[in-house]
Scaffold this motif. Structure first.
Motif, PDB file in Angstrom:
ATOM      1  N   SER A 199       0.873  -1.283  -0.058  1.00  0.00           N
ATOM      2  CA  SER A 199       0.015  -0.081   0.015  1.00  0.00           C
ATOM      3  C   SER A 199       0.863   1.208  -0.035  1.00  0.00           C
ATOM      4  N   GLY A 200       0.172   2.459  -0.435  1.00  0.00           N
ATOM      5  CA  GLY A 200       1.037   3.476  -0.371  1.00  0.00           C
ATOM      6  C   GLY A 200       0.193   4.781  -0.172  1.00  0.00           C
ATOM      7  N   MET A 201       0.586   5.857   0.345  1.00  0.00           N
ATOM      8  CA  MET A 201      -0.152   7.157   0.785  1.00  0.00           C
ATOM      9  C   MET A 201       0.360   8.367   0.265  1.00  0.00           C
ATOM     10  N   ALA A 202      -0.655   9.146  -0.737  1.00  0.00           N
ATOM     11  CA  ALA A 202      -0.057  10.202  -1.207  1.00  0.00           C
ATOM     12  C   ALA A 202      -0.547  11.341  -0.280  1.00  0.00           C
ATOM     13  N   VAL A 203       0.395  12.050   0.571  1.00  0.00           N
ATOM     14  CA  VAL A 203       0.046  13.297   1.484  1.00  0.00           C
ATOM     15  C   VAL A 203       0.069  14.454   0.638  1.00  0.00           C
ATOM     16  N   ILE A 204      -1.139  15.270   1.121  1.00  0.00           N
ATOM     17  CA  ILE A 204      -1.433  16.170   0.292  1.00  0.00           C
ATOM     18  C   ILE A 204      -1.732  17.657   1.307  1.00  0.00           C
ATOM     19  N   ASN A 205      -1.011  17.542   2.498  1.00  0.00           N
ATOM     20  CA  ASN A 205      -1.501  18.494   3.484  1.00  0.00           C
ATOM     21  C   ASN A 205      -0.933  20.026   3.057  1.00  0.00           C
ATOM     22  N   ASP A 206      -0.350  20.150   1.916  1.00  0.00           N
ATOM     23  CA  ASP A 206       0.254  21.319   1.515  1.00  0.00           C
ATOM     24  C   ASP A 206      -0.659  21.784   0.565  1.00  0.00           C
TER      25      ASP A 206
ATOM     26  N   LEU B  62       3.572   8.619  -8.557  1.00  0.00           N
ATOM     27  CA  LEU B  62       4.853   8.247  -8.253  1.00  0.00           C
ATOM     28  C   LEU B  62       5.073   7.010  -7.508  1.00  0.00           C
ATOM     29  N   TRP B  63       3.976   6.714  -6.619  1.00  0.00           N
ATOM     30  CA  TRP B  63       3.842   5.389  -5.972  1.00  0.00           C
ATOM     31  C   TRP B  63       4.131   4.289  -6.949  1.00  0.00           C
ATOM     32  N   ALA B  64       3.092   4.455  -7.841  1.00  0.00           N
ATOM     33  CA  ALA B  64       3.168   3.114  -8.919  1.00  0.00           C
ATOM     34  C   ALA B  64       4.228   3.106  -9.794  1.00  0.00           C
ATOM     35  N   LEU B  65       4.693   4.263 -10.112  1.00  0.00           N
ATOM     36  CA  LEU B  65       5.918   4.182 -11.101  1.00  0.00           C
ATOM     37  C   LEU B  65       7.105   3.692 -10.267  1.00  0.00           C
ATOM     38  N   ALA B  66       7.174   4.150  -9.094  1.00  0.00           N
ATOM     39  CA  ALA B  66       8.494   3.733  -8.203  1.00  0.00           C
ATOM     40  C   ALA B  66       8.105   2.079  -7.929  1.00  0.00           C
ATOM     41  N   LYS B  67       7.041   1.776  -7.302  1.00  0.00           N
ATOM     42  CA  LYS B  67       6.818   0.352  -6.685  1.00  0.00           C
ATOM     43  C   LYS B  67       6.520  -0.789  -7.892  1.00  0.00           C
ATOM     44  N   ASP B  68       5.900  -0.370  -8.901  1.00  0.00           N
ATOM     45  CA  ASP B  68       5.232  -1.107  -9.640  1.00  0.00           C
ATOM     46  C   ASP B  68       5.896  -1.212 -11.226  1.00  0.00           C
ATOM     47  N   TYR B  69       6.681  -0.223 -11.521  1.00  0.00           N
ATOM     48  CA  TYR B  69       7.104  -0.021 -12.963  1.00  0.00           C
ATOM     49  C   TYR B  69       8.716   0.053 -12.773  1.00  0.00           C
ATOM     50  N   GLY B  70       9.392  -0.162 -11.535  1.00  0.00           N
ATOM     51  CA  GLY B  70      10.718   0.056 -11.621  1.00  0.00           C
ATOM     52  C   GLY B  70      11.498   1.224 -11.966  1.00  0.00           C
ATOM     53  N   VAL B  71      10.745   2.362 -11.650  1.00  0.00           N
ATOM     54  CA  VAL B  71      11.387   3.518 -12.017  1.00  0.00           C
ATOM     55  C   VAL B  71      12.341   3.892 -10.645  1.00  0.00           C
TER      56      VAL B  71
END
Length: 470
Positions: free
Chosen positions: A320-327, A348-357
């Motif tokens: 799992s992963g969480m996009a924080v948007i408190n800014d 960004l989560w998907a690209l880093a974790k699932d697509y090997g970026v």
């Protein structure tokens, strides 16, 4: 030639509705099927009949219907590409046109995921007109599930696959589209997005009855009431169950506002909902990325509690992963207008974790450790390889407490080349705990050097409540 193609597609559409042989409702012209895997295909025909399923990319299967006329099979898919056709030949023949192989994601939740790219009444979406204007892209397809409330699990839903264009994308999820656009541009493959959302809904409405009955007996009272979109299980039944087991890459989720009155329950319910979806989809622990509540309002009860429940979910639920948007919250709007940034942070989560970026940051700073040095607390963070920064803002919204547990407003300073946060208050000589962002609306001031913001957090009971999965 174009008129001939349109005539053939129109004829095929008519044929779909009248044929004895049918695909499930999620299968239609223009859809995207998950690439490089074995996908689930299902539909109906006459009982005890044979159905041959063929994908023009070179895959075929033969299956018999059961006594109820239901058939299910699998097809191998190839590398990204198309357009292809998908055919089922049984008592009759049905052909679906303009099919692409690529990446398929579910986009679900409540109104902040449902909100269309064009915005809502009196509520703008930043950069929406420009995004709509430049949205013509045959490699982005989307399906919006029509709202359906049901006591029993449904096998079909209403909706159709559409090709991205200014006319179609204006009415699609702004967060979902921004997520898919970033994936498609980087991966250069087709992306299919399935949007299933209803505003103002709690997580229990999206949770199957088995989970509610086994783990949340307090919600069983919903079953004796007249159903609405807030009733337990009814949206899962009407808007998620019909999609299962369509083969997907993963899911993105934006919800939580509907559960702010019981954050403790949500801390258990949200992970249980994710687990139930994964179990029913039978695709293992597929990626599940979600958005933390945006800052909003004035001292709203339960708001920070839901944020902490979401943080706990990210730290304890695998994959799992969480996009924080408190800014990028909006004090007077529960629907913040910066939807593009939300979708991009999820991507960004998907690209880093699932697509090997490699080489990109995908999470904001996460609290790691703390030690006491005199009257100051020294705090360190993970997900901040080059340290933390205020991005030029004043460091605010920090509080510390002593042994009495009473919190006081605190000052903060970044030291040791950006790696340590010092926090102190003149009112406390022996500090014990620190917390950040402990109110419903803040203007985030703590980031990593990639510009991704830190979640609100507290060091109180961290080791027992927030057991890190990493």
């Amino acid at each position: 030639m174009k008129k001939l193609l349109m005539s053939l597609i129109l004829f095929s559409s008519i044929f779909v509705s009248k044929a004895q042989t049918k695909f499930a409702s999620i299968f239609n012209h223009h859809m995207v099927l998950q690439r490089n895997t074995e996908i689930n295909i299902w539909g109906t025909d006459k009982p005890n009949s044979t159905v041959e399923v063929t994908g023009s990319w070179g895959a075929e299967a033969k299956v018999k219907t059961d006594k109820k006329g239901i058939w299910k099979t699998k097809l191998k898919t190839d590398n990204a590409g198309g357009p292809y056709t998908l055919a089922a030949k049984g008592s009759e023949q049905i052909i679906l046109e303009d099919i692409l192989l690529g990446e398929v994601w579910i986009c679900t939740g409540q109104s902040n995921m449902a909100m269309s790219l064009k915005g809502g009444p009196g509520q703008h979406i930043e950069d929406s007109n420009d995004l709509i204007l430049n949205s013509t892209n045959k490699n982005i397809r989307f399906f919006t599930v029509e709202k359906a409330v049901s006591r029993e699990p449904l096998d079909s839903c209403k909706g159709s696959w559409e090709v991205s264009s200014p006319k179609t994308v204006a009415n699609f999820s702004a967060v979902g589209y921004s997520f898919g656009l970033r994936l498609q541009k980087y991966l250069n493959v087709p992306v299919g997005l399935i949007s299933s959302n209803v505003g103002g809904t709690p997580a229990q409405a999206w949770t199957p009855i088995e989970t509610i009955e086994a783990e949340f007996p307090e919600l069983k009272k919903d079953f004796i009431k007249k159903e609405n979109t807030k009733t337990a299980t009814v949206l899962y039944n009407g808007m998620i169950h019909p999609l299962i087991p369509y083969t997907i890459k993963g899911a993105i989720w934006y919800q939580g506002e509907g559960n702010r009155w019981n954050p403790e329950q949500y801390s258990r319910l949200f992970p249980a909902m994710i687990k139930s979806w994964r179990s029913n989809w039978k695709q293992g622990a597929f990626p599940f990325y979600f958005v933390q509540l945006a800052p909003y309002g004035n001292k709203l009860e339960g708001w920070v509690g839901v944020q902490q429940a979401q943080l706990k979910t990210m730290l304890t639920v695998p994959n799992s992963g969480m996009a924080v948007i408190n800014d990028i919250g909006y004090k007077t709007r529960i629907h913040p207008p910066k939807k593009k940034e939300v979708g991009q942070r999820l991507a960004l989560w998907a690209l880093a974790k699932d697509y090997g970026v490699e080489g990109i940051a995908y999470s904001g700073p996460i609290y790691k450790s703390m030690k006491v040095k005199g009257a100051k607390l020294l705090v360190e963070f993970s997900q901040a390889s080059l340290g933390i920064t205020s991005m030029g803002k004043e460091l605010i919204d920090f509080e510390i407490s002593g042994a009495d547990g009473v919190y006081h407003s605190a000052k903060a300073k970044i030291t040791t080349r950006g790696s340590v946060l010092e926090v102190w208050s003149d009112k406390i000589q022996n500090p014990k705990n620190v917390r950040y962002g402990w109110k419903s609306y803040i203007e985030g001031s703590l980031f990593n050097t990639a510009g991704l913001p830190a979640s609100s957090f507290t060091t109180e009971d961290w080791d027992t409540v927030f057991k890190n999965k990493n």
